[in-house]
Design an enzyme around this catalytic site. Structure first.
Site, PDB file in Angstrom:
ATOM      1  N   ASP A   9       0.888  -0.996   0.196  1.00 24.54           N
ATOM      2  CA  ASP A   9      -0.101   0.028   0.055  1.00 24.54           C
ATOM      3  C   ASP A   9       0.954   1.424  -0.090  1.00 24.54           C
ATOM      4  O   ASP A   9       2.131   1.078   0.125  1.00 24.54           O
ATOM      5  CB  ASP A   9      -0.671   0.014   1.324  1.00 24.54           C
ATOM      6  CG  ASP A   9      -1.604   1.056   1.556  1.00 24.54           C
ATOM      7  OD1 ASP A   9      -2.367   1.743   0.448  1.00 24.54           O
ATOM      8  OD2 ASP A   9      -1.707   1.685   2.693  1.00 24.54           O
ATOM      9  N   LEU A  10       0.297   2.490  -0.355  1.00 17.74           N
ATOM     10  CA  LEU A  10       1.303   3.606  -0.537  1.00 17.74           C
ATOM     11  C   LEU A  10       1.047   4.455   0.900  1.00 17.74           C
ATOM     12  O   LEU A  10       1.986   4.490   1.666  1.00 17.74           O
ATOM     13  CB  LEU A  10       0.832   4.511  -1.551  1.00 17.74           C
ATOM     14  CG  LEU A  10       1.490   5.763  -1.634  1.00 17.74           C
ATOM     15  CD1 LEU A  10       3.178   5.436  -2.205  1.00 17.74           C
ATOM     16  CD2 LEU A  10       0.958   6.573  -3.064  1.00 17.74           C
ATOM     17  N   ASP A  11      -0.028   5.084   0.803  1.00 15.90           N
ATOM     18  CA  ASP A  11      -0.546   6.087   2.034  1.00 15.90           C
ATOM     19  C   ASP A  11      -0.282   5.415   3.393  1.00 15.90           C
ATOM     20  O   ASP A  11      -0.999   4.580   3.540  1.00 15.90           O
ATOM     21  CB  ASP A  11      -1.749   6.660   1.758  1.00 15.90           C
ATOM     22  CG  ASP A  11      -1.963   7.603   0.384  1.00 15.90           C
ATOM     23  OD1 ASP A  11      -0.955   8.060   0.165  1.00 15.90           O
ATOM     24  OD2 ASP A  11      -2.795   7.230  -0.145  1.00 15.90           O
ATOM     25  N   THR A  17       1.614  10.074   4.246  1.00 18.91           N
ATOM     26  CA  THR A  17       0.838  10.912   3.671  1.00 18.91           C
ATOM     27  C   THR A  17      -0.755  10.870   4.583  1.00 18.91           C
ATOM     28  O   THR A  17      -1.362  11.747   4.217  1.00 18.91           O
ATOM     29  CB  THR A  17       0.346  10.477   2.122  1.00 18.91           C
ATOM     30  OG1 THR A  17       0.373   9.187   2.081  1.00 18.91           O
ATOM     31  CG2 THR A  17       1.598  11.134   1.352  1.00 18.91           C
ATOM     32  N   TRP A  25      -9.095  16.716   4.948  1.00 13.97           N
ATOM     33  CA  TRP A  25     -10.517  16.340   5.311  1.00 13.97           C
ATOM     34  C   TRP A  25     -10.642  17.220   6.434  1.00 13.97           C
ATOM     35  O   TRP A  25     -11.916  17.544   6.447  1.00 13.97           O
ATOM     36  CB  TRP A  25     -10.732  14.897   5.622  1.00 13.97           C
ATOM     37  CG  TRP A  25     -10.556  13.812   4.589  1.00 13.97           C
ATOM     38  CD1 TRP A  25      -9.800  12.785   4.382  1.00 13.97           C
ATOM     39  CD2 TRP A  25     -11.466  13.883   3.150  1.00 13.97           C
ATOM     40  NE1 TRP A  25     -10.077  11.998   3.059  1.00 13.97           N
ATOM     41  CE2 TRP A  25     -11.035  12.870   2.595  1.00 13.97           C
ATOM     42  CE3 TRP A  25     -12.380  14.838   2.835  1.00 13.97           C
ATOM     43  CZ2 TRP A  25     -11.682  12.706   1.286  1.00 13.97           C
ATOM     44  CZ3 TRP A  25     -13.082  14.387   1.828  1.00 13.97           C
ATOM     45  CH2 TRP A  25     -12.824  13.522   0.730  1.00 13.97           C
ATOM     46  N   LYS A  45      -8.862   5.498   6.412  1.00 11.97           N
ATOM     47  CA  LYS A  45      -7.337   5.304   5.753  1.00 11.97           C
ATOM     48  C   LYS A  45      -7.634   3.919   4.972  1.00 11.97           C
ATOM     49  O   LYS A  45      -8.641   3.304   5.146  1.00 11.97           O
ATOM     50  CB  LYS A  45      -6.603   4.757   6.939  1.00 11.97           C
ATOM     51  CG  LYS A  45      -6.065   5.793   7.656  1.00 11.97           C
ATOM     52  CD  LYS A  45      -4.847   5.417   8.847  1.00 11.97           C
ATOM     53  CE  LYS A  45      -4.248   6.596   9.468  1.00 11.97           C
ATOM     54  NZ  LYS A  45      -3.624   6.081  10.467  1.00 11.97           N
ATOM     55  N   VAL A  47      -9.555   4.261   2.538  1.00 14.93           N
ATOM     56  CA  VAL A  47     -10.757   4.302   1.701  1.00 14.93           C
ATOM     57  C   VAL A  47     -10.949   5.301   0.455  1.00 14.93           C
ATOM     58  O   VAL A  47     -10.283   6.386   0.742  1.00 14.93           O
ATOM     59  CB  VAL A  47     -11.909   4.566   3.137  1.00 14.93           C
ATOM     60  CG1 VAL A  47     -13.207   5.106   2.445  1.00 14.93           C
ATOM     61  CG2 VAL A  47     -11.862   3.650   3.794  1.00 14.93           C
ATOM     62  N   SER A 114      -2.532   0.516  -4.235  1.00 17.29           N
ATOM     63  CA  SER A 114      -2.960   1.551  -3.328  1.00 17.29           C
ATOM     64  C   SER A 114      -4.358   2.240  -4.059  1.00 17.29           C
ATOM     65  O   SER A 114      -4.875   1.988  -5.205  1.00 17.29           O
ATOM     66  CB  SER A 114      -2.046   2.980  -3.795  1.00 17.29           C
ATOM     67  OG  SER A 114      -2.673   4.174  -3.280  1.00 17.29           O
ATOM     68  N   ALA A 115      -5.374   2.759  -2.885  1.00 19.43           N
ATOM     69  CA  ALA A 115      -6.436   3.341  -3.354  1.00 19.43           C
ATOM     70  C   ALA A 115      -6.424   4.736  -3.824  1.00 19.43           C
ATOM     71  O   ALA A 115      -7.446   5.207  -4.664  1.00 19.43           O
ATOM     72  CB  ALA A 115      -7.330   3.479  -2.027  1.00 19.43           C
ATOM     73  N   LYS A 145     -10.979  -0.683  -1.583  1.00 19.68           N
ATOM     74  CA  LYS A 145     -10.914  -1.445  -0.636  1.00 19.68           C
ATOM     75  C   LYS A 145     -12.063  -1.368   0.290  1.00 19.68           C
ATOM     76  O   LYS A 145     -12.467  -0.146   0.591  1.00 19.68           O
ATOM     77  CB  LYS A 145      -9.693  -1.165   0.305  1.00 19.68           C
ATOM     78  CG  LYS A 145      -8.181  -1.425  -0.660  1.00 19.68           C
ATOM     79  CD  LYS A 145      -7.123  -0.799  -0.015  1.00 19.68           C
ATOM     80  CE  LYS A 145      -5.782  -0.873  -0.899  1.00 19.68           C
ATOM     81  NZ  LYS A 145      -4.653  -0.071  -0.453  1.00 19.68           N
ATOM     82  N   GLU A 169       0.106  -3.145   4.655  1.00 24.21           N
ATOM     83  CA  GLU A 169      -1.043  -2.248   4.642  1.00 24.21           C
ATOM     84  C   GLU A 169      -1.307  -1.643   6.220  1.00 24.21           C
ATOM     85  O   GLU A 169      -0.697  -2.355   7.027  1.00 24.21           O
ATOM     86  CB  GLU A 169      -2.517  -3.144   4.670  1.00 24.21           C
ATOM     87  CG  GLU A 169      -3.010  -3.143   3.341  1.00 24.21           C
ATOM     88  CD  GLU A 169      -3.745  -1.557   3.248  1.00 24.21           C
ATOM     89  OE1 GLU A 169      -3.745  -0.721   4.031  1.00 24.21           O
ATOM     90  OE2 GLU A 169      -3.878  -1.364   1.898  1.00 24.21           O
ATOM     91  N   ASP A 170      -1.637  -0.320   6.050  1.00 24.07           N
ATOM     92  CA  ASP A 170      -1.879   0.201   7.396  1.00 24.07           C
ATOM     93  C   ASP A 170      -3.212   0.610   7.859  1.00 24.07           C
ATOM     94  O   ASP A 170      -3.461   1.006   9.114  1.00 24.07           O
ATOM     95  CB  ASP A 170      -0.870   1.667   7.242  1.00 24.07           C
ATOM     96  CG  ASP A 170      -1.755   2.586   6.518  1.00 24.07           C
ATOM     97  OD1 ASP A 170      -1.937   2.280   5.376  1.00 24.07           O
ATOM     98  OD2 ASP A 170      -2.104   3.668   6.924  1.00 24.07           O
TER      99      ASP A 170
HETATM  100  C1  BG6 Z   1      -5.837   5.823   0.472  1.00 23.42           C
HETATM  101  C2  BG6 Z   1      -5.942   6.462   1.719  1.00 23.42           C
HETATM  102  O1  BG6 Z   1      -4.551   5.362   0.305  1.00 23.42           O
HETATM  103  O2  BG6 Z   1      -6.233   6.458  -0.690  1.00 23.42           O
HETATM  104  C3  BG6 Z   1      -7.049   7.404   1.956  1.00 23.42           C
HETATM  105  O3  BG6 Z   1      -5.599   5.742   2.594  1.00 23.42           O
HETATM  106  C4  BG6 Z   1      -7.507   8.098   0.403  1.00 23.42           C
HETATM  107  O4  BG6 Z   1      -6.925   8.348   2.748  1.00 23.42           O
HETATM  108  C5  BG6 Z   1      -7.244   7.278  -0.742  1.00 23.42           C
HETATM  109  O5  BG6 Z   1      -8.738   8.695   0.609  1.00 23.42           O
HETATM  110  C6  BG6 Z   1      -7.715   7.999  -1.895  1.00 23.42           C
HETATM  111  O6  BG6 Z   1      -6.633   8.976  -2.194  1.00 23.42           O
HETATM  112  P1  BG6 Z   1      -6.575  10.029  -3.074  1.00 23.42           P
HETATM  113  O7  BG6 Z   1      -5.295  10.388  -3.296  1.00 23.42           O
HETATM  114  O8  BG6 Z   1      -7.199   9.326  -4.621  1.00 23.42           O
HETATM  115  O9  BG6 Z   1      -7.630  10.982  -2.621  1.00 23.42           O
HETATM  116 MG    MG Z   2      -2.732   3.128   3.543  1.00 24.56          MG
END
Ligand code: BG6
Ligand code: MG
Length: 218
Positions: A9-11, A17, A25, A45, A47, A114-115, A145, A169-170
């Site tokens: 996962d990234l964030d 981040t 938010w 997170k 989401v 990553s999402a 996710k 994953e976090d």
């Molecule tokens: C996830 C984060 O990796 O990406 C969420 O944990 C975030 O907090 C989601 O809402 C979507 O990210 P972005 O950058 O497309 O707004």
């Molecule tokens: Mg994450």
């Protein structure tokens, strides 16, 4: 040598981040007169952006028009982009480069799962794009996710069967997604939050090269 698929996962896993998502938010919630807590942020997170805004509005008992919804989504992202524009390698979380290098040295394929729709921008900023054999992000999926789709695509892109993949994953939603994909899940964070993961570590400094090698061999 055994080949496993390692999906990150990234964030909150590679870069911190999560704090920028929270700030953006929080700013938005304030403008809507909604009190937004860190505990609620924990549930955001992993989401997707759309789902996050829906949840914040539901917590604040607010209904808004589709136009305003779209406007707020753009505003949140603009604010978030202004934070990540300043990012550099110093924001890579401790020992992430070591773990990536260990995997590379063992010829293990590495994917991003990553999402975020901003994943490629962030990897560019921190100069980590070339560490990944495949990048799958919020632009590549139809189901967010905790649906396993992002990880299943990430596994496919590196030609590794889901049951041979390991996910870092976090987030609660992300660990649930990894488990649903039939992968080994490694929670990065607190056991209290990520107790459903196969393993949990506070951060990568606790993940030894020997542990990584045992994942490859077993
Ligand atoms: C996830 C984060 O990796 O990406 C969420 O944990 C975030 O907090 C989601 O809402 C979507 O990210 P972005 O950058 O497309 O707004
Ligand atoms: Mg994450």
């Amino acid at each position: 040598m055994n080949k496993k698929g390692f999906i990150f996962d990234l964030d909150g896993v590679i870069v911190d981040t999560a704090k920028y998502h929270f700030l953006a938010w929080q700013q938005l919630a304030k403008g809507l007169d909604i009190n937004f807590t860190e505990e609620e942020n924990e549930q955001l997170k992993g989401v997707s952006r759309v789902r996050s805004l829906e949840k914040i509005l539901a917590w604040g008992n607010k209904t808004i028009s589709q136009d305003l919804f779209n406007e707020l989504m753009s505003k949140k992202n603009e604010e978030y982009l202004s934070y990540i524009a300043e990012m550099d390698e110093s924001e890579i979380l401790p020992d992430v480069p070591r773990v990536l290098n260990t995997l590379k040295a063992q010829n293990q394929p590495i994917s991003l799962g990553s999402a975020s729709k901003n994943a490629r921008i962030i990897l560019d900023r921190v100069h980590l794009k070339s560490s990944f054999d495949a990048i799958v992000d919020g632009n590549d999926v139809t189901k967010a996710k905790p649906d396993p789709e992002v990880f299943l695509i990430a596994a496919k892109e590196i030609n590794i069967k889901p049951e041979d993949c390991i996910v870092f994953e976090d987030s609660v939603a992300g660990v649930t997604a990894a488990n649903a994909a039939n992968m080994i899940s490694i929670g990065i964070g607190s056991k209290d939050v990520l107790g459903h993961a196969t393993y949990v570590f506070n951060d990568f400094t606790e993940i030894s090269d020997d542990f990584i090698k045992s994942l490859i061999e077993n």
